[in-house]
Design a protein around this motif. Structure first.
Motif, mmCIF file in Angstrom:
data_model
loop_
_atom_site.group_PDB
_atom_site.id
_atom_site.type_symbol
_atom_site.label_atom_id
_atom_site.label_comp_id
_atom_site.label_asym_id
_atom_site.label_seq_id
_atom_site.Cartn_x
_atom_site.Cartn_y
_atom_site.Cartn_z
ATOM 1 N N MET A 28 53.663 88.856 43.130
ATOM 2 C CA MET A 28 53.574 87.529 42.546
ATOM 3 C C MET A 28 52.160 87.009 42.763
ATOM 4 S SD MET A 28 55.649 85.171 45.270
ATOM 5 C CE MET A 28 55.226 83.725 44.323
ATOM 6 N N GLY A 29 51.684 86.210 41.817
ATOM 7 C CA GLY A 29 50.337 85.668 41.906
ATOM 8 C C GLY A 29 49.677 85.630 40.546
ATOM 9 N N VAL A 30 48.431 85.196 40.527
ATOM 10 C CA VAL A 30 47.669 85.092 39.290
ATOM 11 C C VAL A 30 46.973 86.418 39.015
ATOM 12 C CG1 VAL A 30 45.847 83.834 38.090
ATOM 13 C CG2 VAL A 30 47.320 82.646 39.729
ATOM 14 N N PRO A 31 47.045 86.969 37.792
ATOM 15 C CA PRO A 31 46.379 88.244 37.497
ATOM 16 C C PRO A 31 44.884 88.158 37.748
ATOM 17 C CG PRO A 31 47.927 87.658 35.757
ATOM 18 C CD PRO A 31 47.831 86.465 36.652
ATOM 19 N N GLY A 32 44.356 89.175 38.388
ATOM 20 C CA GLY A 32 42.941 89.209 38.701
ATOM 21 C C GLY A 32 42.574 88.491 39.972
ATOM 22 N N LYS A 33 43.519 87.810 40.575
ATOM 23 C CA LYS A 33 43.270 87.093 41.816
ATOM 24 C C LYS A 33 44.041 87.753 42.950
ATOM 25 C CE LYS A 33 40.808 83.985 39.661
ATOM 26 N NZ LYS A 33 39.354 83.814 39.914
ATOM 27 N N PHE A 71 57.775 82.539 33.923
ATOM 28 C CA PHE A 71 57.578 83.007 35.293
ATOM 29 C C PHE A 71 58.840 82.800 36.122
ATOM 30 C CE2 PHE A 71 55.437 84.392 38.877
ATOM 31 C CZ PHE A 71 55.479 83.464 39.906
ATOM 32 N N LEU A 72 59.499 81.648 35.921
ATOM 33 C CA LEU A 72 60.747 81.400 36.626
ATOM 34 C C LEU A 72 61.813 82.404 36.222
ATOM 35 C CD1 LEU A 72 62.534 79.628 38.440
ATOM 36 C CD2 LEU A 72 62.966 78.170 36.453
ATOM 37 N N TYR A 73 61.856 82.737 34.957
ATOM 38 C CA TYR A 73 62.842 83.706 34.485
ATOM 39 C C TYR A 73 62.589 85.081 35.084
ATOM 40 C CZ TYR A 73 65.266 86.908 31.371
ATOM 41 O OH TYR A 73 66.055 87.897 30.877
ATOM 42 N N GLU A 74 61.285 85.445 35.182
ATOM 43 C CA GLU A 74 60.954 86.752 35.749
ATOM 44 C C GLU A 74 61.409 86.831 37.208
ATOM 45 O OE1 GLU A 74 59.645 88.663 32.471
ATOM 46 O OE2 GLU A 74 59.694 89.470 34.495
ATOM 47 N N ILE A 75 61.266 85.712 37.955
ATOM 48 C CA ILE A 75 61.664 85.732 39.358
ATOM 49 C C ILE A 75 63.177 85.744 39.495
ATOM 50 C CG2 ILE A 75 61.662 84.385 41.495
ATOM 51 C CD1 ILE A 75 58.874 83.526 40.914
ATOM 52 N N MET A 76 63.846 84.890 38.767
ATOM 53 C CA MET A 76 65.291 84.785 38.892
ATOM 54 C C MET A 76 66.010 85.985 38.288
ATOM 55 S SD MET A 76 65.624 82.102 40.594
ATOM 56 C CE MET A 76 67.395 81.921 40.511
ATOM 57 N N ALA A 77 65.315 86.741 37.434
ATOM 58 C CA ALA A 77 65.953 87.883 36.773
ATOM 59 C C ALA A 77 65.787 89.170 37.561
ATOM 60 C CB ALA A 77 65.387 88.073 35.371
ATOM 61 N N VAL A 78 65.322 89.076 38.806
ATOM 62 C CA VAL A 78 65.174 90.277 39.630
ATOM 63 C C VAL A 78 66.559 90.670 40.130
ATOM 64 C CG1 VAL A 78 64.114 91.267 41.670
ATOM 65 C CG2 VAL A 78 62.839 89.654 40.275
ATOM 66 N N HIS A 79 67.183 91.567 39.441
ATOM 67 C CA HIS A 79 68.510 92.035 39.833
ATOM 68 C C HIS A 79 68.348 93.440 40.397
ATOM 69 C CE1 HIS A 79 70.530 88.614 38.056
ATOM 70 N NE2 HIS A 79 69.827 88.787 36.953
ATOM 71 N N GLY A 80 68.364 93.549 41.690
ATOM 72 C CA GLY A 80 68.179 94.843 42.317
ATOM 73 C C GLY A 80 69.484 95.588 42.424
ATOM 74 N N PRO A 81 69.406 96.809 42.854
ATOM 75 C CA PRO A 81 70.627 97.615 43.003
ATOM 76 C C PRO A 81 71.436 97.184 44.223
ATOM 77 C CG PRO A 81 68.725 98.828 43.784
ATOM 78 C CD PRO A 81 68.189 97.557 43.212
ATOM 79 N N VAL A 82 72.667 97.618 44.271
ATOM 80 C CA VAL A 82 73.527 97.385 45.423
ATOM 81 C C VAL A 82 73.222 98.445 46.478
ATOM 82 C CG1 VAL A 82 75.906 97.266 46.239
ATOM 83 C CG2 VAL A 82 75.315 96.357 43.986
ATOM 84 N N VAL A 83 72.983 98.012 47.687
ATOM 85 C CA VAL A 83 72.646 98.920 48.785
ATOM 86 C C VAL A 83 73.926 99.260 49.538
ATOM 87 C CG1 VAL A 83 71.271 99.252 50.866
ATOM 88 C CG2 VAL A 83 70.357 97.907 48.967
ATOM 89 N N LYS A 84 74.285 100.538 49.554
ATOM 90 C CA LYS A 84 75.483 101.017 50.241
ATOM 91 C C LYS A 84 75.052 101.781 51.495
ATOM 92 C CE LYS A 84 77.948 101.501 45.843
ATOM 93 N NZ LYS A 84 78.687 102.434 44.951
ATOM 94 N N ILE A 85 75.509 101.317 52.635
ATOM 95 C CA ILE A 85 75.068 101.865 53.916
ATOM 96 C C ILE A 85 76.237 102.553 54.610
ATOM 97 C CG2 ILE A 85 73.959 101.333 56.116
ATOM 98 C CD1 ILE A 85 72.871 98.818 54.886
ATOM 99 N N HIS A 86 75.972 103.742 55.153
ATOM 100 C CA HIS A 86 76.976 104.483 55.911
ATOM 101 C C HIS A 86 76.886 104.123 57.393
ATOM 102 C CE1 HIS A 86 78.562 107.487 52.946
ATOM 103 N NE2 HIS A 86 77.501 107.054 52.287
ATOM 104 N N PRO A 87 77.995 104.224 58.122
ATOM 105 C CA PRO A 87 77.981 103.854 59.547
ATOM 106 C C PRO A 87 77.008 104.665 60.391
ATOM 107 C CG PRO A 87 80.235 104.045 58.738
ATOM 108 C CD PRO A 87 79.352 104.564 57.662
ATOM 109 N N VAL A 88 76.799 105.941 60.044
ATOM 110 C CA VAL A 88 75.916 106.773 60.851
ATOM 111 C C VAL A 88 74.483 106.238 60.814
ATOM 112 C CG1 VAL A 88 75.383 108.359 58.947
ATOM 113 C CG2 VAL A 88 75.232 109.161 61.305
#
Length: 358
Positions: free
Chosen positions: A222-227, A81-98
């Motif tokens: 996140m949480g217990v399945p079924g709960k 479970f710890l690995y699943e949380i720490m392994a959340v590697h999301g994309p890089v968010v690139k924002i334009h000034p407008v």
């Protein structure tokens, strides 16, 4: 969430969520969640390493083996479970000034009594990044018990945007403010049906830390399945990019900081060329200073910087000073000819209009 067609508004109430819906959970930063799980791991390891006294080992060997097996299984589950949380590697968010300018403008034009504004983010996605190129605000009303969002307005605006920029799709939503509230979880649920794995962008327009903090998040269950299932928002890396046309506007806005009246006009073409040449000269001086420090041993060499410099040198065309001067003079003559023809055409049109009036 229920959509009321009569008034074309969507009301989301905390008390009306059924058991199958995700109940709103408070924002759980990745650091706090990981700290709690780390405490659990320490306890599990302590239980696993617990040994009975020497005189009682023979009598309690079987029960100790069962406890050790149970503790090992629990350790594996929590570690996974710890690995699943720490392994959340999301994309890089690139924002334009407008996008940032539009968010700030919608916040300044918000309704009286509104604490924040929300809106839809538009852009493109790939495997490693999310590029936010446009956005529009969505009317909403918010109280302690419920939040009402005009989803019909959001759909109509998105349809109009598709006619202008078909490549831009819904990639998430934004909200002004510093924290993520329970209402944010409910609104994020709607955008989860409009876009796969949407991002949530927060812009601190109140400047709580004396600067405009801009953060991006992606949600995960996140949480217990079924709960009861909660939602955890994991922060993403935010970068700022711009087109060449956007850079002109950003530079113009930046110059207004030094103006007492906060106004500044557009500069002439010659002034822009002189300013660009000055910036290039400053950057070359910085590069030369860095190279001299590396050669003298004052600064450790960075391989990535060296690769960038090699790529920059390879892009410079190999041309003699005489050929460069001849090419520059030829281009200047062409530019002067085009300018002369444009002025001549403008004079002919003005003369023709006066002759027609007579």
């Amino acid at each position: 969430m229920s959509v009321h067609k009569q008034v074309a508004r969507t009301k989301i109430q905390n008390n009306s969520l059924n058991s199958s819906a995700r109940s709103p959970a408070p924002n759980l930063p990745i650091g706090r969640a990981s700290s709690k799980i780390s405490d659990w791991l320490i306890r599990v390891v302590a239980v696993t390493d617990t040994r009975p006294p020497t005189s009682a080992r023979g009598q309690q060997h079987e029960s100790h083996g069962d406890l050790r097996s149970l503790s090992s299984s629990l350790f594996i589950i929590i570690l996974h479970f710890l690995y699943e949380i720490m392994a959340v590697h999301g994309p890089v968010v690139k924002i334009h000034p407008v996008v940032l300018a539009s968010i700030v403008d919608s916040y300044e034009r918000r309704n009286e009594g509104a604490s924040r504004v929300i809106g839809t983010l538009l852009g493109t996605t790939d495997k490693h990044s999310v590029e936010v190129t446009n956005c529009f605000s969505v009317p909403h009303n918010e109280s302690e018990d419920e939040v009402a969002v005009d989803m019909e307005f959001a759909k109509n605006m998105y349809e109009l945007h598709k006619k202008v920029s078909p490549s831009e799709v819904i990639i998430g939503w934004y909200a002004t403010g510093y924290d993520i509230t329970e209402h944010s979880v409910l609104i994020h649920e709607y955008y989860s049906r409009e876009a796969p794995n949407p991002i949530h962008l927060t812009v601190d327009t109140a400047l709580q830390s004396n600067k405009m903090n801009i953060r991006a998040y992606v949600s995960s269950q996140m949480g217990v399945p079924g709960k009861t299932v909660g939602v955890m928002f994991t922060p993403l890396t935010v970068k700022y990019i711009y087109y060449d046309t956007e850079r002109i506007g950003v530079d113009l806005l930046h110059r207004t900081r030094a103006s007492p009246s906060r106004t500044n006009g557009l500069t002439t073409d010659l002034a822009q060329v002189a300013s660009a040449a000055g910036r290039v000269q400053e950057m070359l001086s910085t590069v030369l200073s860095y190279i001299e420090d590396v050669l003298s041993g004052k600064v450790m060499a960075d391989n990535s910087v060296g690769r960038f410099l090699m790529d920059l040198v390879n892009k410079v065309p190999k041309i003699t000073a005489e050929d460069f001067e001849s090419m520059l003079n030829s281009n200047i003559n062409d530019l002067l000819m085009v300018t002369y023809l444009a002025n001549l055409t403008q004079a002919q049109i003005a003369l023709n209009e006066k002759l027609v009036v007579l």
